[in-house]
Scaffold this active site. Structure first.
Site, PDB file in Angstrom:
ATOM      1  N   ARG A  60      -0.106   0.370  68.963  1.00 42.15           N
ATOM      2  CA  ARG A  60      -0.029   1.802  68.700  1.00 42.15           C
ATOM      3  C   ARG A  60       0.267   2.524  70.015  1.00 42.15           C
ATOM      4  NH1 ARG A  60       0.710   0.423  64.410  1.00 42.15           N
ATOM      5  NH2 ARG A  60      -0.375   0.896  62.449  1.00 42.15           N
TER       6      ARG A  60
ATOM      7  N   GLU B 292       5.489   9.462  68.313  1.00 42.01           N
ATOM      8  CA  GLU B 292       6.646   9.013  67.543  1.00 42.01           C
ATOM      9  C   GLU B 292       6.815   9.800  66.247  1.00 42.01           C
ATOM     10  OE1 GLU B 292       5.446   5.105  65.047  1.00 42.01           O
ATOM     11  OE2 GLU B 292       5.325   4.786  67.215  1.00 42.01           O
TER      12      GLU B 292
ATOM     13  N   HIS C   2       9.605   1.235  66.369  1.00 40.70           N
ATOM     14  CA  HIS C   2       8.481   0.807  65.530  1.00 40.70           C
ATOM     15  C   HIS C   2       8.953  -0.142  64.421  1.00 40.70           C
ATOM     16  CE1 HIS C   2       4.216   2.117  64.114  1.00 40.70           C
ATOM     17  NE2 HIS C   2       4.439   0.849  63.808  1.00 40.70           N
TER      18      HIS C   2
END
Length: 314
Positions: A242, A271, A289
């Site tokens: 993360r 993000e 991601h």
């Protein structure tokens, strides 16, 4: 008169054949286009829903479920669930599920790929080549660091961390160190060919440090300026977990001044926005991601989420 079927909302497009299984059991409200849902829009969709399949894009807490009197279960498509306020859901008697295990090996593959790309300057070299700057072979072009035989450090030794450890030890002859809040059983350490060390030792001895720990208030910016200063000069940092685990300003400074050789990030604190300081650097690998983004794994994740919701509402 037949009893109305439970109503289920699917927040983002997944796979039609998998999502379609929900239609066998429930009244289905499936989103057909990628949508950036506002807080109010999420609350509106949940108000008349008995269950929902959501992704990491949808943040759901007390406000979003305040008017959702029928809501019994939320199936998150992902191993992480920091987009869900679990305590708020529990207080309302709403079950929350995730999709562990099915993405372990694919995400471990991606972590290793990112680490190798950072160490060997793969994306930096490609950009340099595409820009037309390669005019003659030279002995010192794009010199990077070795992966084989080096020391791999893993912060967070869950299933994915163990998968990364096995790849490093068995495939590349790496010395593997890890740090967790608690030491793993000897059997798991042996299978992973990994040795537990304290946090400062992990920082000091890792040639390549990979982050695979969950995000929480306690782990926010666990990699900060102080931690980066304890790492080896010339080490690499990879974050597959993360974005909030890393102080991105401090990382950008360490990369810009040569304190670290390179980094690879698949996740970002804000993000999909990316810190401009990171975008300005050459010695960093940036991906959007996609740690679990193989077709087979994403289908398995969607299928497990659907199974979870059927079981929770059954």
């Amino acid at each position: 008169m037949a009893e109305a079927r439970p109503r289920v909302w699917v927040s983002q497009p997944l796979f039609d054949d998998i999502v379609g299984r929900l239609g066998e059991w429930f009244e289905l409200d499936a989103t057909r286009e990628v949508t950036a849902w506002s807080q109010q829009a999420i609350a509106d969709r949940l108000r008349d829903a008995d269950g929902a399949v959501v992704t990491l894009n949808e943040r759901i807490g007390a406000e979003e479920v305040a008017g959702a009197g029928r809501l019994r279960a939320i199936a998150n498509v992902g191993v992480g669930y920091n987009n869900l306020d679990v305590a708020a859901l529990e207080a309302r008697g709403i079950v929350a599920t995730n999709t562990p295990d099915v993405l372990t090996e694919t995400t471990a593959d991606m972590a290793f790929a990112l680490m190798m790309a950072a160490a060997r300057r793969i994306t930096e070299g490609e950009r340099w080549l595409r820009a037309g700057r390669w005019t003659q072979w030279s002995f010192d072009t794009m010199l990077g660091g070795d992966v084989h035989g080096s020391t791999l450090g893993i912060l967070g030794m869950g299933r994915i961390g163990q998968g990364i450890a096995r790849r490093g030890a068995l495939g590349f002859g790496m010395r593997v160190l890890y740090h967790n809040r608690s030491r793993l059983p000897e059997r798991i350490e042996s299978n992973s060919r990994a040795a537990w060390v304290d946090f400062d030792t992990l920082l000091a001895e890792s040639d390549h440090l990979v982050l695979v720990l969950p995000y929480s208030a306690q782990t926010r910016h666990v990699i900060n300026a102080s931690a980066l200063a304890k790492m080896k000069p010339g080490a690499t940092l990879t974050n597959i977990a993360r974005g909030g685990l890393v102080d991105e300003d401090a990382l950008a400074d360490a990369l810009a001044n040569g304190r670290l050789a390179s980094a690879a990030l698949d996740v970002f604190e804000g993000e999909p926005a990316v810190n401009p300081k990171l975008l300005a650097l050459d010695n960093i690998v940036l991906t959007p991601h996609v740690g679990s983004a193989s077709l087979a794994t994403r289908r398995a994740m969607a299928s497990l989420a659907v199974d979870n919701l059927i079981a929770a509402l059954g």
